[in-house]
Each structure stands twice: as C-alpha cells, then as structure tokens.
Enzyme design. Structure first.
Site, PDB file in Angstrom:
ATOM      1  CB  CYS A  42      -0.898   0.009   1.241  1.00  0.00           C
ATOM      2  SG  CYS A  42      -2.078   1.393   1.256  1.00  0.00           S
ATOM      3  CG  ASP A  44      -0.599   4.034   5.307  1.00  0.00           C
ATOM      4  OD1 ASP A  44       0.341   4.490   5.989  1.00  0.00           O
ATOM      5  OD2 ASP A  44      -1.794   4.083   5.654  1.00  0.00           O
ATOM      6  NE  ARG A  46      -0.507   5.065   8.733  1.00  0.00           N
ATOM      7  CZ  ARG A  46      -1.797   4.975   9.064  1.00  0.00           C
ATOM      8  NH1 ARG A  46      -2.169   5.202  10.303  1.00  0.00           N
ATOM      9  NH2 ARG A  46      -2.694   4.641   8.165  1.00  0.00           N
ATOM     10  CG  HIS A  98      -1.683  -0.922   5.963  1.00  0.00           C
ATOM     11  ND1 HIS A  98      -2.326   0.044   6.719  1.00  0.00           N
ATOM     12  CD2 HIS A  98      -1.767  -0.512   4.678  1.00  0.00           C
ATOM     13  CE1 HIS A  98      -2.758   1.001   5.907  1.00  0.00           C
ATOM     14  NE2 HIS A  98      -2.443   0.696   4.665  1.00  0.00           N
ATOM     15  CB  CYS A 101      -5.870  -0.498   4.517  1.00  0.00           C
ATOM     16  SG  CYS A 101      -5.476   0.172   2.887  1.00  0.00           S
TER      17      CYS A 101
HETATM   18 CO    CO Z   1      -3.472   1.343   3.026  1.00  0.00          CO
END
Ligand code: CO
Length: 211
Positions: A42, A44, A46, A98, A101
């Site tokens: 992803c 993302d 993090r 994750h 999400c």
């Molecule tokens: Co995500």
C-alpha cells in the site's frame, strides 16, 4: 528552512554516513541489482517495505498503490511484475496490506469519492461482494475492515496467479512463490495470511493451456 529542504539535507547526511561505514556501498549497488523479492504494498506512508523487513536497498523490488491492488489492466503494475519476474527473476512476490487501511475503509462506505477514486475502490468493493456473507456478519467496524484487508490480500494473490506472466514463470522455472501478508500498524508485526506455491492450480477458466 522549507520542509522539503530538510529532506535534501538529511539525504546528504545519510549518504555520507553510508560511505563512512562502507566506502564501496554505492559503487557496489550502482553496478548490481539482484533482488529476490517483489513487494506489492500500500502507498500508506506508515508501511515502508525495507524498514519493516530489515532489508537494505537492492534487496526488494517495490510497487505500491492505494490498498495494494493487482488489477489486470494496470499497465504500471503489470510492467513492474513483468520486469521483476522475467528480468530480475525474483523468487517471491509479496502482496502486503496493512490493518486499518484507509483505502479498504473507504471502499466499505457508500460515499462518493469522485471519478478516479471511485474507479479504483470499485475493485475492493468487488472483493467485499465475493465475501459478503462473512463480512456482513462482523458488526465491529474495525474488525470488518481488518478482515477485508486480509481477504483483499488473498484476492490480489489470486489476481497475480491469473496472469500469464506468473503462469509462464511457474511452468518454465517453478517460481515465483506468492505470498499474502498483512502488516500491523499498532505492533509492527507482519501476519502471513496466505501463500500460493509456484504451480498451484487455480479455477481452470483462468489457466492458460498453451503457454
Ligand atoms: Co493502506
């Protein structure tokens, strides 16, 4: 100092530290890239693949998009997959989602995110539909999201197996193995939820018999 200028400054410090520790670090990496893994993760911020797996530059070939989707008309994803499988000869392809999400959460709502995001999230809604009975039975919103995160990763592994890129490599070289993982934002631990070894048979309608 502007925010982005700090990045450039930190970059100089990082490069200097690397050379200090290992003078041949960059010249070695510049000449060779033989990663064993393709990571489809992803976007993302993090979930940085190298940090969470303790790997170094050169070890993981990376593709990231919103909610780590494998879509059979995505030229970007397919180019990365083709290059990783047929040129880098990776042994493993990891789809890593994750928990928590945002893309998955958004797909569960009925909110209009406007044209492009609606189009992207539609693929996650399709995963929900396939597993509707199980997901509808989960009343807690966070648990529902997290279960869809797991089911989505599994579905994306299936999507990889449906491609002729993967099926050809399986037939000719018995690789790569496919993995569906989910990373925990709260504890930093990766949960391996699904695995598909090279050569695994899938629904026959997707299997090419003349590769
Ligand atoms: Co995500």
């Amino acid at each position: 100092m502007k925010a982005y200028e700090k990045l450039l400054l930190e970059n100089k410090a990082w490069a200097a530290e690397k050379v200090n520790d290992d003078p041949a670090y960059f010249s070695r990496l510049a000449n060779l890239q033989v990663p064993e893994f393709l990571w489809i993760g992803c976007s993302d911020s993090r979930v940085p693949s190298n940090e969470i797996t303790g790997t170094q530059p050169g070890e993981i070939f990376v593709h990231r998009n919103v909610a780590n989707l494998v879509i059979n008309t995505d030229v970007n994803l397919l180019s990365v997959l083709d290059y990783a499988v047929n040129h880098l000869k990776v042994k493993h392809v990891i789809v890593c989602g994750h928990y928590g999400c945002g893309g998955i959460k958004a797909a569960i709502t009925n909110h209009d995110f406007k044209a492009v995001l609606n189009m992207w999230l539609r693929n996650i809604k399709d995963v929900y539909r396939i597993h509707r009975a199980e997901l509808d039975a989960i009343t807690d919103a966070d648990k529902k999201t997290d279960r869809l995160v797991e089911l989505n990763v599994k579905e994306q592994v299936f999507n990889l197996a449906k491609t002729s890129i993967i099926q050809r490599a399986w037939k000719q070289e018995q690789r790569p193995h496919l993995h569906g993982w989910v990373y925990g934002l709260k504890d930093g631990i990766i949960n391996p939820v699904f695995e598909m070894n090279a050569g695994t048979h899938i629904d026959t309608i997707y299997e090419y018999d003349d590769l």
